[in-house]
Design an enzyme around this catalytic site. Structure first.
Site, short mmCIF file in Angstrom:
data_model
loop_
_atom_site.label_atom_id
_atom_site.label_comp_id
_atom_site.label_asym_id
_atom_site.label_seq_id
_atom_site.Cartn_x
_atom_site.Cartn_y
_atom_site.Cartn_z
N SER A 1 0.87 -1.05 0.05
CA SER A 1 -0.06 0.04 -0.10
C SER A 1 0.79 1.19 -0.20
O SER A 1 2.12 1.08 0.49
CB SER A 1 -0.72 0.11 1.23
OG SER A 1 -1.68 -1.15 1.32
N1 SAM Z 1 0.07 -4.82 4.00
C1 SAM Z 1 0.68 -5.18 2.82
C2 SAM Z 1 2.02 -4.76 2.72
O1 SAM Z 1 2.49 -3.79 3.74
O2 SAM Z 1 2.60 -5.14 1.75
C3 SAM Z 1 -0.03 -5.00 1.65
C4 SAM Z 1 -1.13 -6.04 1.89
S1 SAM Z 1 -1.99 -6.23 0.22
C5 SAM Z 1 -2.81 -4.56 -0.11
C6 SAM Z 1 -3.44 -7.29 0.67
C7 SAM Z 1 -3.14 -8.68 1.08
O3 SAM Z 1 -4.20 -9.37 1.54
C8 SAM Z 1 -2.59 -9.49 -0.17
O4 SAM Z 1 -1.27 -9.84 0.09
C9 SAM Z 1 -3.39 -10.64 -0.33
O5 SAM Z 1 -3.09 -12.05 -0.60
C10 SAM Z 1 -3.81 -10.73 1.15
N2 SAM Z 1 -5.25 -11.24 1.36
C11 SAM Z 1 -6.29 -11.18 0.61
N3 SAM Z 1 -7.45 -12.11 1.22
C12 SAM Z 1 -6.87 -12.59 2.43
C13 SAM Z 1 -7.42 -13.50 3.25
N4 SAM Z 1 -8.56 -13.93 3.38
N5 SAM Z 1 -6.46 -13.73 4.45
C14 SAM Z 1 -5.28 -13.20 4.25
N6 SAM Z 1 -4.74 -12.61 3.57
C15 SAM Z 1 -5.65 -12.07 2.32
#
Ligand code: SAM
Length: 215
Positions: free
Chosen positions: A61
């Site tokens: 993000s």
């Molecule tokens: N906060 C992270 C960073 O600093 O890099 C960015 C996160 S990215 C915007 C969103 C993440 O949520 C992705 O890696 C995706 O695979 C994960 N995600 C989506 N659905 C999920 C779930 N049900 N449980 C865990 N992770 C999930």
């Protein structure tokens, strides 16, 4: 410019200039080397005012959004924190700088494994990672003082809300793909309070209490 200088400029121009001025929060952003959390070819862009791709169709993000969500949790240093969506591990590291213990769940093992290596090599010892469906939270480790979800759900997942302890807070994007609202939730002894923080766009939370598929 060195990465340290780029980081200092990010803190001044993207965080302080937008009203995020709390000392502990800014210190965390000064100390975490964001360029190590993006693919090597994007290292020089790591401190720009944008999200960046991290592989597997996911993103790290924008720094301001990471800071705004962290600010919403009002961390003092004693908190047990649940993060959903480890991704690169950057937000995880910021939370580990500011709270006591961080538990983070990532759906995709291909992102979780490099994040784990990265966080260990940076010396974080207060982070526990697992792979799975974070829309269900991490009931075995609940309750949490703070919950941060960095993927967007159609509505607030009931399981996550149930894992916020009394006096605790949760911040998460809620709404349809491409147009969500960042919501701050506080569980007070007498009631649950909700506040709309800002509009935002996140990748979907895929899971039993999120969206059913990526497509
Ligand atoms: N906060 C992270 C960073 O600093 O890099 C960015 C996160 S990215 C915007 C969103 C993440 O949520 C992705 O890696 C995706 O695979 C994960 N995600 C989506 N659905 C999920 C779930 N049900 N449980 C865990 N992770 C999930």
């Amino acid at each position: 410019m060195t990465f340290e200088e780029l980081r200092e400029r990010m803190v001044d121009d993207q965080l302080k200039a937008r009203g995020l001025t709390e000392g502990r929060l800014l210190a965390a952003f000064r100390s975490v080397p964001r360029h190590l959390f993006v693919p090597p070819e994007l290292a020089r862009e790591a401190y720009t005012d944008h999200p960046l791709p991290i592989g597997a169709d996911q993103t790290i993000s924008q720094p301001y959004i990471v800071a705004l969500m962290t600010h919403c949790l009002r961390l003092q240093g004693h908190e047990r924190i649940l993060e959903i969506g480890t991704g690169s591990g950057y937000q995880t590291a910021i939370l580990a700088e500011l709270g006591l213990e961080v538990y983070s769940v990532e759906r995709l093992p291909e992102l979780l494994l490099p994040a784990k290596t990265r966080l260990l090599s940076l010396g974080y010892s207060n982070i526990t990672l697992t792979s799975g469906d974070g829309s269900l939270g991490w009931p075995e480790r609940a309750p949490f003082d703070a919950v941060l979800v960095s993927a967007a759900a159609p509505e607030i997942p009931r399981s996550l809300l149930a894992q916020v302890g009394t006096g605790g807070r949760m911040v998460l994007p809620v709404g349809p793909p491409n147009a969500q609202m960042l919501i701050e939730v506080e569980r007070r002894p007498e009631a649950i309070h909700r506040r709309e923080v800002a509009s935002c766009v996140f990748v979907p939370l895929i899971g039993e209490q999120g969206w059913r598929s990526a497509g």
